[in-house]
Write an enzyme that holds these catalytic residues in place. Structure first.
Site, short mmCIF file in Angstrom:
data_model
loop_
_atom_site.label_atom_id
_atom_site.label_comp_id
_atom_site.label_asym_id
_atom_site.label_seq_id
_atom_site.Cartn_x
_atom_site.Cartn_y
_atom_site.Cartn_z
N THR A 1 11.00 -43.15 -20.33
CA THR A 1 10.35 -42.68 -21.55
C THR A 1 10.15 -43.84 -22.52
O THR A 1 9.08 -43.98 -23.13
CB THR A 1 11.18 -41.57 -22.21
OG1 THR A 1 11.17 -40.41 -21.35
CG2 THR A 1 10.62 -41.18 -23.57
N ASN B 1 5.17 -35.74 -11.20
CA ASN B 1 6.57 -35.40 -11.08
C ASN B 1 6.81 -33.97 -10.60
O ASN B 1 7.88 -33.66 -10.11
CB ASN B 1 7.28 -35.62 -12.42
CG ASN B 1 6.56 -34.96 -13.56
OD1 ASN B 1 5.40 -35.27 -13.84
ND2 ASN B 1 7.22 -34.05 -14.25
N GLN C 1 8.21 -41.71 -10.43
CA GLN C 1 8.49 -40.87 -9.26
C GLN C 1 8.19 -41.56 -7.94
O GLN C 1 8.75 -41.17 -6.91
CB GLN C 1 7.67 -39.57 -9.35
CG GLN C 1 8.17 -38.60 -10.39
CD GLN C 1 9.53 -38.00 -10.06
OE1 GLN C 1 10.04 -38.13 -8.95
NE2 GLN C 1 10.14 -37.36 -11.04
N HIS D 1 17.08 -43.93 -12.46
CA HIS D 1 17.78 -42.79 -11.88
C HIS D 1 16.92 -42.00 -10.90
O HIS D 1 17.42 -41.07 -10.26
CB HIS D 1 18.32 -41.87 -12.99
CG HIS D 1 17.30 -41.01 -13.66
ND1 HIS D 1 17.23 -39.65 -13.45
CD2 HIS D 1 16.34 -41.29 -14.57
CE1 HIS D 1 16.25 -39.15 -14.18
NE2 HIS D 1 15.70 -40.12 -14.88
N THR E 1 21.06 -55.72 -27.79
CA THR E 1 21.89 -56.30 -26.73
C THR E 1 21.72 -55.51 -25.45
O THR E 1 21.84 -54.28 -25.43
CB THR E 1 23.36 -56.31 -27.15
OG1 THR E 1 23.49 -57.07 -28.36
CG2 THR E 1 24.23 -56.94 -26.07
N CYS F 1 12.41 -31.89 -17.29
CA CYS F 1 12.20 -32.24 -18.70
C CYS F 1 11.50 -31.13 -19.48
O CYS F 1 11.24 -31.28 -20.67
CB CYS F 1 11.39 -33.53 -18.81
SG CYS F 1 12.11 -34.91 -17.91
#
Length: 380
Positions: free
Chosen positions: A73, A152, A180, A202, A238, A325
């Site tokens: 995203t 997706n 995807q 992921h 960071t 989502c």
């Protein structure tokens, strides 16, 4: 009781053992800030550099073209809003497809609220954009076209390379969300012809909370957050070294295993489809029959609610009716609506997605559970 069979790999994937092993040292003894000049920081910086090369290798890019982000995203927002910040004075037209993930559609609509002209392209009954429609939408003031590589929900692959053949000669930037597709099939930025490409860790066996944006060298793009100059000045803050190392390890694993993994996923998906079709008369495939992800089967079960079907089979099977989502309530998916699928068929839809850890016996047990659940609901 054992966990149900997991057929929701498009929502997220389990972290691969090799990936966990790679990241653990950076959660234990290694804690340096990669911006520090001392040995602790130098080791962290070296680990990040190695991961950058691994991610670049997965998509045929140069290491310096990879920008690490917190998720896909964020990468999508950086692509759209970053290009808008760089080109918004001279060009203020954006083209997207009607089936984009909210991570693209929402920033596109934000740009519209700022006065940008946004063209939303329709899709056909398979969820695929027409290249001719793209060509007709392009204008002298078009800054960017953003069309996802693979949907997706239904898994349909878009003709990204053919779109690039239209945008590149006109000097129009092209972005694709490959969250995807990367890790499931070959993704090469030069073959696709894209200037920007989004990755989600992921979705290919890295942990949640890390992603990347490929930005081709020379692409006009500016940071959308303010801070220091990490990540080539495009993503201040960071860096999360442990997750970046994990993303690199997942990319290396995907690169090495794709020649065997893609046909394995395809065989599992097609076995699932064939056996469900034999047990459920009237089962309908949603999405393109050929141009789709090798792991994704999106089908509509006749006469029942997909949500009720999965609830009935929940002890055996974990899957979803669409994107993780989106809403948890019975409603026609925006993707299916854009494809012109009627309400009854849309409400009976289920997304089944296999992955690296799926076995043949998982498929057969899942089919038995789904056929049994459908039979009971259809008779009720």
């Amino acid at each position: 009781m054992s966990d149900p069979i997991y057929l929701d790999h498009n929502a997220t994937t389990p972290v691969a053992p090799e990936v966990l092993d790679a990241m653990l040292p950076w959660l234990r003894g290694e804690y340096g800030n990669p911006s520090s000049a001392h040995p602790y920081g130098q080791r962290a910086a070296q680990a990040m550099a190695a991961a950058r090369g691994q991610v670049a290798g997965l998509i045929g890019a140069a290491a310096q073209e990879i920008v690490f982000t917190g998720c896909a995203t964020e990468a999508n927002n950086l692509a759209l809003l970053g290009v808008a910040r760089a080109l918004g004075v001279e060009k203020r037209h954006l083209v997207v497809s009607a089936v984009e993930h909210p991570a693209v559609m929402a920033p596109a609509m934000h740009l519209r609220s700022l006065g940008w002209d946004v063209t939303v392209l329709p899709v056909d009954a398979f969820g695929r954009v027409s290249v001719d429609d793209v060509g007709r939408a392009l204008r002298p003031d078009t800054a960017l076209v953003s069309v996802m590589h693979a949907n997706n929900e239904v898994g349909t692959l878009q003709p990204v390379a053919a779109i690039a053949a239209l945008t590149r000669p006109r000097g129009i930037l092209l972005h694709t969300d490959a969250a995807q597709s990367a890790g499931k099939l070959r993704v090469d930025v030069d073959e696709l012809g894209v200037d920007l490409l989004t990755l989600a860790g992921h979705k290919f066996n890295a942990p949640k909370g890390v992603g990347a944006l490929y930005a081709r060298a020379g692409t006009p793009i500016r940071a959308v957050m303010h801070g220091a100059d990490q990540e080539h000045g495009l993503r201040p803050g960071t860096e999360n070294v442990a997750l970046i190392v994990a993303l690199g390890a997942a990319a290396a694993l995907a690169s090495a295993s794709l020649p065997d993994l893609t046909p394995k996923l395809l065989a599992l998906r097609d076995r699932l489809h064939a056996r469900l079709g034999a047990g459920v008369p009237g089962l309908q495939l949603n999405g393109h029959p050929q141009h789709r992800l090798p792991n994704t089967l999106h089908v509509s079960f006749p006469g029942v609610s997909g949500r009720a079907l999965l609830a009935d089979a929940a002890a055996t099977l974990a899957a979803s009716v669409g994107s993780a989502c989106h809403s948890e309530h019975d409603a026609v998916s925006g993707v299916l609506a854009a494809m012109g699928i009627d309400t009854a068929r849309a409400l009976g839809a289920v997304r089944l997605s296999v992955g690296r850890t799926t076995r043949v016996d998982d498929i057969d047990r899942a089919v038995a559970a789904l056929v049994s659940a459908w039979s009971g609901l259809a008779r009720a």
